[in-house]
Design an enzyme around this catalytic site. Structure first.
Site, PDB file in Angstrom:
ATOM      1  NE  ARG A 269       2.510  -5.485   6.204  1.00 26.68           N
ATOM      2  CZ  ARG A 269       1.808  -5.762   7.285  1.00 26.68           C
ATOM      3  NH1 ARG A 269       0.624  -6.337   7.164  1.00 26.68           N
ATOM      4  NH2 ARG A 269       2.256  -5.483   8.460  1.00 26.68           N
ATOM      5  CG  ASP A 270       3.292   2.603   4.867  1.00 21.49           C
ATOM      6  OD1 ASP A 270       2.283   3.043   4.257  1.00 21.49           O
ATOM      7  OD2 ASP A 270       3.766   3.142   5.883  1.00 21.49           O
TER       8      ASP A 270
END
Ligand SMILES: Nc1ncnc2c1ncn2[C@@H]1O[C@H](COP(=O)(O)OP(=O)(O)O)[C@@H](O)[C@H]1O
Ligand SMILES: [Mg+2]
Length: 405
Positions: A269-270
């Site tokens: 997610r990052d």
């Protein structure tokens, strides 16, 4: 580190400079030739240097290296001094140490590993002293971690990233630290951090950062990773563009690391350049699972405000609060790939909202003409709808193999 080489023999200065820049390519190195410039005067800016390599025989009548050493060390805030002795003279070395030299090395050892070891030790001590003397650095007061000596704070956010020396083996490491405090929000952060730690501890993969050790102390949880002096991909990009082959290599490696995470049911997610580290010149690893999500866990661990990071690499579904799955990482990696090829991220804007809007509605801008063969690849990675992207990263890897470099 700023070095000063004091020696009357040009070839000796050349050799020392060469050796230092082999190991510390970013070091500032200046030379002082006593034969040409005479005895350094009382206003010589010694405090501008971190480490002086000082020859004993300066070729001067007035003064020898030992006497100059005393003068250097008589200043406020003197640099470290490594005495360079002409012959294997233990008496001279002992005298130098008594007069305040921090170490000594024989000239002929300039070409051996002892030289690197001696200078590395001085560099380390100097760095520790510098960070210890920084104003307001009660900041390290928080970071008393048994077995580690803090050298620098690399970044500070929800967690703190510290560069440290592991005392047992002098290894240069990075500690990522979560302070433990009271309150619900702290509990959630701690839970999040322990998830990050456990994902990494369970996963051994060539392209995911490796945890060396982890522990809990009275006021914190931390994990250690190897310090990677080449830094992250964002830093690398600041120093200039990468080649197409490098870009493809980096994306393939991150995709391979992500495949391992996804197989465990984890979405990163990052994915962004700051979170991709260079292990060596060609090898990258994924770091920072600080907002990773374990899809099997019912507790979403989503914290308010976590989307306030950089919007340039986030997928439309991340902005829109729709369910996240591995294809979201595919999108972020697509934005990274685009940036590696084009030199800029695909969607830029004057505000957070403008960037979000473009992620949602704008077509992927064309790559430079000579890279147009990659256009279908980045467009598929950056498709607005997850189901239009590559179905998984192995499909992407297979495609990349087929594209001409
Ligand atoms: N092992 C490491 N070696 C070198 N630099 C690192 C290492 N780990 C982290 N860093 C640097 O610190 C930064 C922050 O670390 P990261 O794990 O991404 O934490 P944060 O959650 O603060 O973003 C990274 O972007 C990178 O530049
Ligand atoms: Mg990060």
């Amino acid at each position: 580190m700023r070095f000063l080489l004091i020696d009357d023999v040009p070839s000796q200065r050349w050799l020392l400079r060469k050796r230092i820049s082999q190991k510390w390519p970013d070091a500032g190195i200046e030379e002082y030739d006593p034969e040409k410039s005479g005895v350094p005067g009382p206003t010589f800016p010694w405090h501008d240097y971190d480490i002086v390599l000082l020859d004993y025989d300066l070729g001067l009548d007035q003064i020898n290296g030992l006497e100059l050493l005393s003068r250097i060390k008589g200043n406020a805030n003197p640099p470290m001094v490594i005495m360079v002795t002409g012959q294997n003279d233990e008496n001279l070395a002992a005298a130098a140490i008594r007069k305040g030299a921090d170490n000594y090395i024989a000239k002929y050892d300039a070409v051996t590993n002892l030289f690197f070891e001696t200078v590395a030790e001085a560099v380390k001590l100097r760095e520790a002293a510098l960070s210890a003397s920084k104003p307001g650095r009660g900041e390290f007061g928080n970071w008393e971690i048994p077995g580690f000596r803090p050298l620098a704070i690399i970044s500070k956010g929800v967690t703190t990233t510290l560069r440290c020396e592991r005392i047992a083996d002098h290894k240069d490491v990075i500690l990522k630290v979560q302070l433990v405090g009271k309150g619900d929000s702290n509990q959630a952060l701690l839970q999040r951090f322990i998830l990050e730690l456990n994902i990494l501890a369970d996963l051994k993969h060539a392209h995911v950062i490796e945890i060396l050790e982890h522990d809990v102390t009275q006021n914190m949880v931390y994990y250690a990773t190897e310090f990677m002096p080449r830094g992250d991909l964002a830093m690398r990009l600041k120093s200039g563009p990468v080649t197409v082959a490098e870009a493809v290599g980096i994306v393939a490696q991150v995709a391979s690391g992500l495949t391992a995470l996804h197989a465990k049911g984890i979405v990163h997610r990052d994915i962004k350049p700051n979170n991709i580290l260079f292990k060596d010149e060609k090898t990258v690893v994924i770091a920072d699972l600080g907002i990773a999500k374990d899809l099997s866990s019912l507790d979403a661990l989503t914290l308010v405000g976590e989307i306030l990071g950089t919007p340039y690499y986030m997928s439309p579904e991340q902005f829109n609060g729709r369910p996240i799955d591995p294809r979201s990482d595919m999108y972020s990696l697509g934005a990274v790939f685009y940036q590696l090829l084009a030199g800029t991220v695909p969607f830029v804007g004057n505000s957070f909202m403008e960037v979000v809007y473009k992620h949602n509605y704008d077509p992927v801008p064309p790559l430079p003409a000579e890279l147009s063969r990659f256009q279908p690849v980045v467009e598929k990675m950056l498709a607005k709808a997850p189901e239009q992207r590559y179905s998984d990263l192995s499909e992407l890897l297979a495609t990349l193999i087929g594209v001409r470099m």
